[in-house]
Design a protein around this motif. Structure first.
Motif, PDB file in Angstrom:
ATOM      1  N   LYS A 404       9.253  -7.912   2.611  1.00 31.09           N
ATOM      2  CA  LYS A 404      10.149  -8.322   3.106  1.00 31.09           C
ATOM      3  C   LYS A 404      10.998  -7.728   2.788  1.00 31.09           C
ATOM      4  O   LYS A 404      11.875  -7.230   4.060  1.00 31.09           O
ATOM      5  N   ARG A 405      11.156  -6.350   2.429  1.00 31.24           N
ATOM      6  CA  ARG A 405      11.919  -5.362   3.225  1.00 31.24           C
ATOM      7  C   ARG A 405      11.411  -4.314   4.316  1.00 31.24           C
ATOM      8  O   ARG A 405      12.147  -4.525   5.181  1.00 31.24           O
ATOM      9  N   SER A 406      10.488  -4.814   4.520  1.00 28.93           N
ATOM     10  CA  SER A 406       9.708  -4.063   5.993  1.00 28.93           C
ATOM     11  C   SER A 406      10.184  -4.583   7.036  1.00 28.93           C
ATOM     12  O   SER A 406      10.788  -4.352   8.200  1.00 28.93           O
ATOM     13  N   GLU A 409      14.048  -4.420   7.860  1.00 28.27           N
ATOM     14  CA  GLU A 409      14.170  -3.017   8.238  1.00 28.27           C
ATOM     15  C   GLU A 409      14.011  -3.531   9.474  1.00 28.27           C
ATOM     16  O   GLU A 409      14.595  -2.400  10.036  1.00 28.27           O
ATOM     17  N   GLN A 410      12.779  -3.788  10.332  1.00 25.15           N
ATOM     18  CA  GLN A 410      12.546  -4.050  11.575  1.00 25.15           C
ATOM     19  C   GLN A 410      13.086  -4.471  11.982  1.00 25.15           C
ATOM     20  O   GLN A 410      14.157  -3.961  13.776  1.00 25.15           O
ATOM     21  N   SER A 411      14.054  -5.441  11.523  1.00 26.58           N
ATOM     22  CA  SER A 411      15.053  -6.869  12.465  1.00 26.58           C
ATOM     23  C   SER A 411      16.383  -5.810  12.607  1.00 26.58           C
ATOM     24  O   SER A 411      16.989  -6.379  13.230  1.00 26.58           O
ATOM     25  N   ALA A 412      16.558  -5.134  11.059  1.00 24.48           N
ATOM     26  CA  ALA A 412      18.246  -4.653  11.327  1.00 24.48           C
ATOM     27  C   ALA A 412      18.327  -3.334  12.387  1.00 24.48           C
ATOM     28  O   ALA A 412      17.081  -2.864  13.046  1.00 24.48           O
ATOM     29  N   PRO A 413      19.276  -3.289  13.403  1.00 20.55           N
ATOM     30  CA  PRO A 413      19.740  -2.413  14.446  1.00 20.55           C
ATOM     31  C   PRO A 413      19.319  -0.975  14.228  1.00 20.55           C
ATOM     32  O   PRO A 413      19.709  -0.078  14.921  1.00 20.55           O
ATOM     33  N   ASN A 421      22.726  -4.447   4.197  1.00 18.95           N
ATOM     34  CA  ASN A 421      22.381  -5.652   3.671  1.00 18.95           C
ATOM     35  C   ASN A 421      21.298  -5.951   2.624  1.00 18.95           C
ATOM     36  O   ASN A 421      20.486  -6.883   2.251  1.00 18.95           O
ATOM     37  N   LEU A 422      20.322  -5.150   2.485  1.00 19.63           N
ATOM     38  CA  LEU A 422      19.466  -4.441   1.114  1.00 19.63           C
ATOM     39  C   LEU A 422      20.288  -4.940  -0.362  1.00 19.63           C
ATOM     40  O   LEU A 422      19.617  -5.229  -1.266  1.00 19.63           O
ATOM     41  N   ASP A 423      21.246  -4.449  -0.316  1.00 25.16           N
ATOM     42  CA  ASP A 423      22.386  -4.423  -1.715  1.00 25.16           C
ATOM     43  C   ASP A 423      21.607  -3.479  -2.964  1.00 25.16           C
ATOM     44  O   ASP A 423      21.296  -4.104  -3.661  1.00 25.16           O
ATOM     45  N   LEU A 424      20.748  -2.823  -2.573  1.00 25.52           N
ATOM     46  CA  LEU A 424      20.064  -2.037  -3.421  1.00 25.52           C
ATOM     47  C   LEU A 424      21.080  -1.156  -4.666  1.00 25.52           C
ATOM     48  O   LEU A 424      22.276  -0.920  -5.109  1.00 25.52           O
ATOM     49  N   LYS A 425      20.786  -1.527  -5.804  1.00 24.25           N
ATOM     50  CA  LYS A 425      21.429  -1.335  -7.481  1.00 24.25           C
ATOM     51  C   LYS A 425      20.705   0.057  -8.253  1.00 24.25           C
ATOM     52  O   LYS A 425      19.295  -0.552  -8.469  1.00 24.25           O
ATOM     53  N   GLY A 513       9.361   2.367  -0.930  1.00 26.06           N
ATOM     54  CA  GLY A 513       8.931   3.190  -0.077  1.00 26.06           C
ATOM     55  C   GLY A 513       9.593   4.314   0.984  1.00 26.06           C
ATOM     56  O   GLY A 513       9.705   5.242   0.070  1.00 26.06           O
ATOM     57  N   LYS A 514       9.127   4.827   1.950  1.00 30.34           N
ATOM     58  CA  LYS A 514       9.661   6.095   2.076  1.00 30.34           C
ATOM     59  C   LYS A 514      10.889   6.385   2.765  1.00 30.34           C
ATOM     60  O   LYS A 514      11.661   7.875   2.334  1.00 30.34           O
ATOM     61  N   ARG A 515      11.481   6.202   3.007  1.00 34.97           N
ATOM     62  CA  ARG A 515      13.117   5.797   3.213  1.00 34.97           C
ATOM     63  C   ARG A 515      13.726   5.895   1.287  1.00 34.97           C
ATOM     64  O   ARG A 515      15.140   6.085   1.584  1.00 34.97           O
TER      65      ARG A 515
END
Length: 526
Positions: A404-406, A409-413, A421-425, A513-515
């Protein structure tokens, strides 16, 4: 039943190992109450097949007590990483093996209590003097009883004594990360008492395991080597047609494939059930199939007898590309090494193509009979682990969230929008009884993002966390899609008040993932 090579094969092969170089090394001690000729050779050859240099020490005949209790014994001088203690039922029961009813039921209970304490004392004495993990074989239950068919009516009879002894052993060491119980009783039950125990060999040389079955025992014990070294495979990649179901969906259609409760479809149903049980334990599943995408996915999503559904697969490659290209994409997408992957495909041509082009992947020779698929995977020791953490059990769910993250990521500009949008913690935690197993696991398995590649067992992490000279902690990562669990570890050594050194710093490759290294998450400390 998987057919093993004769013991003579392993003895001859063991003599050819001198001078070879291996990727890993392990020192194994074997302490036994009976003659165990050939086990060390079989262990060395089976280890070599997994690119492991296995150096062995076999204690003297029935000298396990002396070896463990004598601080200057050869087993301690050998300094094993892993030690197997195999004591047979006749030895542990003594005269009571033949004459259990020469004493009362209460005396039989006292006898079992005494034997449990003796084994506990031996095990604790051994692990207090060495860093070796100790694997204790439990006790096979003989089919014979002097009471015959009345055995089940006898208060605390012979069979109950042994069952109680085995049960207490499991309970005694359930919370130990240094002592494990090998189900030797299950081994004998699996292959048959009459096969394992050869009276002629026993009476001639006190061999309690038939020479023909020593390689089968070695195959079981190799699982502990795989688990100890952190070499267990973590991803199964599956073909579809004639692997997860019978027939070819593009030719036979949705209703024509063989999958269901009746033969031959129940063979594939059973195979899927075993795969799902491994998924629930933490093994990643993926698909690599030459097929029409829509037709194949329709079966996965809608077939009434499909056990594995779309959400169980971390990566799906259903197309007409060559399978090696697909496999490379799967490995890159999941961010795991090819050497941690296992490939199942019914087609021998596809299997050979994979072996030639990606030899680091374990490509399994599936039998022609699909009824043997489930048994084939059950017999594999490549998935053996010495501990299963909460993160392991949630791994399949985590990889679904990663898909779902991927997609996001593909849809994000751009990257900034994606991160927002990910709101990573990230939650920083100190090592404790809940996090220590996972911290140890990551030090044993993580290679790519590991600054020092130091390996620590659970007992090592526990000691470091209790040492004021060290700071041991981990990082738990969450985002809008879910909890990635513990994906980072740090161990800092306080050399003096002004100088602290990084002993270990690592990040699991499963973390976003890779980033993952380019993000700017909110960090909380706990």
């Amino acid at each position: 039943m998987t057919i093993e090579q004769k013991l003579s094969y392993y003895i001859n092969k063991a003599s050819e190992l001198t001078g070879r170089t291996f990727g890993k090394k392990i020192r194994i001690g074997i302490l036994c109450s009976f003659t165990i000729n050939g086990l060390e050779e079989a262990m060395r050859v089976k280890s070599a097949e997994k690119n492991i240099d296995c150096i062995t020490y076999v204690g003297g005949y029935n000298q396990y007590n002396q070896e463990i209790l004598n601080h200057e014994s050869n087993v301690y001088k050998f300094s094993p990483d892993l030690t197997f203690l195999i004591v047979d039922t006749r030895n542990i029961l003594g005269n009571l093996f033949h004459f259990p009813y020469s004493i009362s039921a209460s005396e039989r209970r006292s006898f079992v209590e005494k034997k449990v304490k003796e084994i506990q004392n031996l095990a604790n004495a051994f692990t207090s003097k060495t860093k070796s993990k100790l694997v204790i074989a439990n006790f096979p239950l003989p089919t014979y009883s002097p009471h015959g068919i009345f055995e089940t009516k006898t208060e605390y009879g012979l069979h109950k004594m042994i069952e109680d002894l085995n049960s207490r052993l499991i309970d005694s060491f359930a919370n130990s990360d240094s002592i494990y119980i090998y189900d030797f009783n299950g081994f004998v039950s699996q292959y048959g008492e009459d096969n394992i125990f050869d009276y002629k060999q026993f009476l001639f040389g006190d061999m309690k395991i038939s020479l023909d079955y020593i390689p089968y025992l070695a195959n079981d014990l190799i699982g502990y080597v795989v688990g100890h070294l952190g070499l267990s495979k973590k991803c199964i990649i599956l073909d579809l047609d004639n692997t997860l179901w019978g027939g070819i969906v593009g030719e036979d259609g949705f209703n024509g494939i063989r999958l269901g409760p009746e033969p031959p479809g129940n063979s594939y149903l059973e195979f899927q059930r075993v795969l799902l049980s491994l998924y629930q334990r933490g093994i990643i599943l993926a698909i690599n199939s030459k097929n029409n995408y829509d037709e194949a996915l329709k079966v996965i999503k809608e077939h009434p007898y499909m056990v594995l559904r779309e959400e169980h697969f971390a990566s799906i490659r259903i197309n007409w590309n060559d399978k090696v290209s697909n496999m490379k994409e799967i490995a890159n997408g999941l961010n795991i090494g090819a050497d941690s992957m296992v490939f199942f495909d019914d087609d021998p041509v596809n299997r050979e193509y994979m072996r030639i082009n990606m030899p680091q992947i374990l490509t399994v020779d599936l039998p022609q009979d699909p009824s043997q698929y489930a048994q084939t995977i059950k017999k594999m020791n490549e998935f053996s682990v010495l501990s299963i953490t909460d993160e392991d059990a949630q791994r399949g769910k985590m990889y679904l969230e990663q898909r779902k993250r991927s997609d996001l990521e593909q849809s994000a500009p751009d990257l900034e929008s994606f991160l927002k949008n990910l709101d990573l913690k990230v939650l920083i935690k100190n090592a404790n009884e809940f996090t220590i197993p996972r911290i140890s696991q990551l030090t044993l398995k993580t290679n790519q993002f590991n600054l020092t590649t130091k390996r620590y067992q659970e007992s090592d992490i526990k000691k470091l966390s209790e040492d004021d000279r060290y700071v041991v902690g981990c990082a738990q990562v969450t985002d809008k899609f879910g909890d990635n669990g513990i994906t980072g570890v740090f161990i800092v050594r306080k050399e003096n008040p002004k100088e602290w050194f990084i002993d270990t710093f690592l990040l699991s490759s499963q973390s976003h993932g890779k980033r993952s290294g380019k993000r700017n998450p909110r960090i909380h400390h706990k």
